[in-house]
Design an enzyme around this catalytic site. Structure first.
Site, PDB file in Angstrom:
ATOM      1  CG  ASN A  17      -2.113  -0.781   1.009  1.00 31.11           C
ATOM      2  OD1 ASN A  17      -2.975  -0.412   0.135  1.00 31.11           O
ATOM      3  ND2 ASN A  17      -2.444  -1.976   1.521  1.00 31.11           N
ATOM      4  CG  ASN A 110      -5.940   1.615   9.381  1.00 34.90           C
ATOM      5  OD1 ASN A 110      -4.974   1.337   9.063  1.00 34.90           O
ATOM      6  ND2 ASN A 110      -6.746   0.626   9.781  1.00 34.90           N
ATOM      7  CG  HIS A 112      -9.990  -3.492   8.134  1.00 32.00           C
ATOM      8  ND1 HIS A 112      -9.083  -4.037   9.038  1.00 32.00           N
ATOM      9  CD2 HIS A 112     -10.938  -4.055   8.306  1.00 32.00           C
ATOM     10  CE1 HIS A 112      -9.794  -5.116   9.581  1.00 32.00           C
ATOM     11  NE2 HIS A 112     -10.754  -5.135   8.958  1.00 32.00           N
ATOM     12  CG  ASP A 148      -9.280  -2.628  12.086  1.00 34.00           C
ATOM     13  OD1 ASP A 148      -8.487  -1.949  11.587  1.00 34.00           O
ATOM     14  OD2 ASP A 148      -9.368  -3.846  12.299  1.00 34.00           O
ATOM     15  CD  GLU A 175      -5.831  -6.043  -9.379  1.00 36.10           C
ATOM     16  OE1 GLU A 175      -6.227  -7.101  -9.097  1.00 36.10           O
ATOM     17  OE2 GLU A 175      -6.387  -5.528 -10.410  1.00 36.10           O
ATOM     18  CD  GLU A 177      -5.935  -3.717   1.122  1.00 37.08           C
ATOM     19  OE1 GLU A 177      -4.859  -3.185   1.841  1.00 37.08           O
ATOM     20  OE2 GLU A 177      -6.399  -5.004   1.456  1.00 37.08           O
TER      21      GLU A 177
HETATM   22  C1  GRF Z   1      -3.194  -4.978   3.902  1.00 42.29           C
HETATM   23  O1  GRF Z   1      -4.050  -5.943   3.495  1.00 42.29           O
HETATM   24  C2  GRF Z   1      -4.038  -3.968   4.844  1.00 42.29           C
HETATM   25  O2  GRF Z   1      -5.191  -3.639   4.512  1.00 42.29           O
HETATM   26  C3  GRF Z   1      -3.896  -4.495   6.153  1.00 42.29           C
HETATM   27  O3  GRF Z   1      -2.541  -5.109   6.257  1.00 42.29           O
HETATM   28  C4  GRF Z   1      -2.121  -5.365   4.739  1.00 42.29           C
HETATM   29  C5  GRF Z   1      -0.836  -4.581   4.528  1.00 42.29           C
HETATM   30  O4  GRF Z   1      -0.182  -4.834   3.244  1.00 42.29           O
HETATM   31  N1  GRF Z   1      -4.131  -3.384   7.134  1.00 42.29           N
HETATM   32  P1  GRF Z   1       0.975  -4.164   2.949  1.00 42.29           P
HETATM   33  O5  GRF Z   1       2.051  -3.955   3.681  1.00 42.29           O
HETATM   34  O6  GRF Z   1       0.603  -2.580   2.479  1.00 42.29           O
HETATM   35  O7  GRF Z   1       1.530  -4.762   1.543  1.00 42.29           O
END
Ligand code: GRF
Length: 217
Positions: A17, A110, A112, A148, A175, A177
């Site tokens: 992310n 955040n 989730h 959350d 994907e 996200e």
């Molecule tokens: C993601 O699925 C996020 O929603 C959750 O932890 C994961 C983190 O993935 N909180 P990354 O480190 O961004 O690849």
């Protein structure tokens, strides 16, 4: 264009992310820039992603602090030193103290991997599948003291297939996200949305931002 908002990103691991946010911030007209990435885990892969993008990084290991308050105070000091205006948790696996949450109230996002308020907490994909849900997705929300929980900025939905395992569903949600987080950060950084009564509204219409569903590949 008005000045880009100075963003800090908190990570604990892979940082995919974070990578999506880094990529979005490369666009000239994107309303935010990442000025600092902090990891609480020294070997987090996300730190390498930030370094590759020439973004300053810090490791603030929670194990070096006697209390949560001390750890959060160190985070806050680093963010303040770097004039961070908006904070993004991106796979950051520590709960914040109420004081830290209050200090960053409505400036702190955040991600989730479920359609909140359903399936808060860890292992959401396993629980989505066990519950027989037909859709799942992800949520970008402002951080509150409860895990959350907090005003929802944007959500994206994806189908849950009969053949899904937690891993295949996680991949599909992840994907989404990667599309949704840059979208939501842009809404917040540009001042297009605001919080009123624990809901997020768009500044012109005073209505909630519509569901954002990225096209499926
Ligand atoms: C993601 O699925 C996020 O929603 C959750 O932890 C994961 C983190 O993935 N909180 P990354 O480190 O961004 O690849």
């Amino acid at each position: 264009m008005t000045k880009k908002k100075r963003v800090g990103v908190l990570i604990s691991g892979r940082g995919s992310n974070l990578q999506a946010l880094i990529n979005a911030c490369k666009k000239r007209d994107y309303p935010a820039e990442i000025v600092l990435v902090i990891s609480n885990v020294p070997q987090a892969q996300g730190l390498l992603r930030a370094e590759a993008a020439l973004i300053p990084t810090l490791t603030i290991d929670h194990k070096d602090f006697p209390t949560r308050e001390d750890f959060d105070a160190a985070l806050d000091a680093a963010l303040t030193d770097n004039q961070v205006e908006l904070l993004c948790n991106a796979g950051f696996m520590r709960l914040h103290t109420a004081g830290f949450v209050e200090r960053w109230r409505d400036r702190h996002l955040n991600v989730h991997p479920s359609l909140l308020p359903a399936f808060r907490g860890l292992h959401s994909h396993e629980r989505v599948i066990a519950a027989g849900c037909k859709i799942s997705g992800c949520t970008i929300h402002f951080v509150r003291a409860e895990m959350d929980e907090g005003p929802i900025v944007a959500q994206a939905a994806v189908p849950v297939l009969a053949s899904d395992t937690a891993e295949t569903l996680a991949t599909r949600v992840l994907e989404a996200e990667h599309h949704l987080y840059p979208h939501a950060l842009a809404l917040v950084a540009s001042g297009a949305v605001f919080v009123k009564g624990e809901r997020v509204f768009d500044s012109n219409e005073q209505t909630q931002v519509p569901l954002f569903s990225p096209p499926l590949a």
